[in-house]
Design an enzyme around this catalytic site. Sequence first.
Site, mmCIF file in Angstrom:
data_model
loop_
_atom_site.group_PDB
_atom_site.id
_atom_site.type_symbol
_atom_site.label_atom_id
_atom_site.label_comp_id
_atom_site.label_asym_id
_atom_site.label_seq_id
_atom_site.Cartn_x
_atom_site.Cartn_y
_atom_site.Cartn_z
ATOM 1 N N GLU A 92 22.327 54.852 51.630
ATOM 2 C CA GLU A 92 22.226 53.774 52.609
ATOM 3 C C GLU A 92 21.653 52.524 51.949
ATOM 4 O OE1 GLU A 92 20.080 54.814 56.173
ATOM 5 O OE2 GLU A 92 20.409 52.839 57.056
ATOM 6 N N ASN A 102 21.196 53.588 59.915
ATOM 7 C CA ASN A 102 20.942 52.471 60.808
ATOM 8 C C ASN A 102 21.572 51.181 60.293
ATOM 9 O OD1 ASN A 102 19.430 54.324 62.210
ATOM 10 N ND2 ASN A 102 17.455 53.588 61.475
ATOM 11 N N ASN A 115 26.792 55.274 63.873
ATOM 12 C CA ASN A 115 25.611 56.046 63.493
ATOM 13 C C ASN A 115 24.566 56.051 64.607
ATOM 14 O OD1 ASN A 115 23.688 57.248 61.395
ATOM 15 N ND2 ASN A 115 22.530 55.459 62.102
ATOM 16 N N GLU A 116 24.139 57.218 64.998
ATOM 17 C CA GLU A 116 23.006 57.402 65.934
ATOM 18 C C GLU A 116 23.014 56.407 67.092
ATOM 19 O OE1 GLU A 116 19.219 57.622 63.864
ATOM 20 O OE2 GLU A 116 19.813 59.441 62.845
ATOM 21 N N TYR A 151 15.501 65.596 61.244
ATOM 22 C CA TYR A 151 14.472 65.447 60.207
ATOM 23 C C TYR A 151 13.273 66.291 60.598
ATOM 24 C CZ TYR A 151 17.141 61.514 58.376
ATOM 25 O OH TYR A 151 18.121 60.745 57.822
ATOM 26 N N GLU A 170 23.035 64.027 58.496
ATOM 27 C CA GLU A 170 21.706 63.603 58.032
ATOM 28 C C GLU A 170 20.741 64.740 58.313
ATOM 29 O OE1 GLU A 170 19.972 59.795 59.106
ATOM 30 O OE2 GLU A 170 21.973 58.891 59.217
ATOM 31 N N GLN A 180 18.332 61.213 51.572
ATOM 32 C CA GLN A 180 19.419 60.458 50.955
ATOM 33 C C GLN A 180 19.472 60.825 49.471
ATOM 34 O OE1 GLN A 180 19.331 56.286 52.068
ATOM 35 N NE2 GLN A 180 18.928 56.777 54.224
#
Length: 507
Positions: free
Chosen positions: A47, A92, A192-193, A263, A311, A357
């Site tokens: 990212e 993000n 994304n999200e 996470y 992720e 990442q």
Amino acid sequence: MKKFLFPILLFSIIATAHSQDLKAKIKIDIERKVGEVDSLLYGNFTEHLGRCIYGGIYDPKSPQANADGFRKDVLDATKNLGVSIVRWPGGNFASGYHWMDGIGAKESRPKRKDLAWGDTESNQVGTDEFMKFTSASGVEPYVCVNLGTGTLDEARNWVEYCNAPTGLYYSDLRAKNGHPQPYHVKYWGLGNEIDGEWQMGHKNAEDYSKFALEAAKIMKWSDDNIKLIASGSSNYNDKWIDWNRTVLTTLHDYIDYISLHHYSGNHEKDHYKFMAITTRVDNIITITEGLINEVRSRYKMQKPIYIAFDEYNVWYRAFNEQKLEEHYNMQDALVVAMYLNTFIRHANSVKMANLAQLVNVIAPMMVTNDKLWMQTTFYPLSLFAKNAHGESLQTFVQSDKYDAGDYKQIPYLDVSTIYNDKTQEIILSVVNRHQDKAIETSIQNQFGKLADKATVYEVNSANLTDENTVTEQKVKTKEKEISINADNFTYSFPAHSFTMIKIKVKS
Ligand code: AHR
């Protein structure tokens, strides 16, 4: 009096379980197949954030840079890690990214404020550079389009730029930028999200699904060969199941995967709670499998829809000010191994996973000036990527269990098993969650004859808090050979360790 005795009794039962000699049993049957382990489970993510892209994969001023500005040590370590696919440009960041900013002459590219992380984006790495990175590191590209602040046309034109043969406006632009051949990017994320309020262009489930459906249609109409990944839950509040159901219901005709993010962290400084965290991941996957089944059955679908766990990682110490440069220890390496064990146990439905990442930012490798070094988590990841291929097996595991807070009846051993019929090998991956006890385990093979030798890889260190640094690799893989005398053999899994055993089977 009784009131006080009960907790004391309970404490002493738990303490006894943690202190007595522990034993376990694992039964392997190569006929009990769950599903093919997709090599895309060993994916990663880069990212535009902190030192992941700039100062990580790309650093033209570094003595490590190749002619295109990519660090050779990062390219080599990416290969060494066995990475199969890399997601880009976020995260993000993707929700505010306009891909046209990142093409053409580098000196003319605009500088923009990235509202996701607060940095200035120089746009020196854009689509053509990312494609160079993927081909130099031998990974499959996975592009996430901007369904936050972006438009439908931007999404569709990006597919045309990457994948159409020359003769159209955007594919001709690609040729003009030096790349006449299409890149054939197969994997495309639909945002994304978008379920998170922290996201630029956050939407509710209905609004996201409607918008993503229109994007999906025109992206697929631009290139029918692409695979689409819908933005599933990342935000496990009371609405996450409804989000996934709405997304699957609306988009089912067009999507190939739904994404999940997770996470974890040892927030309470409680080893046993932290070690239980992937049971939550297992639960999230199982519920999403149920939703997929519900939607496929309602619409009588033949086409599968898989889960892309695009992720996942341990992330709890380093936030914005440190540019998310988390330093991992032995305990974190165990959690990463358990994420992979969980995905393998669900190999029929989880067909892609991307550790977040790749470098510097919550990453398995770091660069300190001109030196690249491996974090603790590098070692289980590379062991899985290099060895854990074949059919996942349903495995019988009998092991002592513990309770920790909301987590109940957690077995000390976390296990996945694979049979690779090409190499005729069983790959047994075991995390011993116990903090200070080895677990003597009877391993029983149900089908075929085991070879008389096996290779054992072990990731361990004296202390759970041991970390690696630029000068010292305290946590790394140790390899040894063991002799096996019969189909039932005993192996003692050391305290707080990850062990992978590879054994040939003669049928
Ligand atoms: O990986 C860091 C961030 O975590 C990503 O940008 C976002 O998708 C997630 O919340």
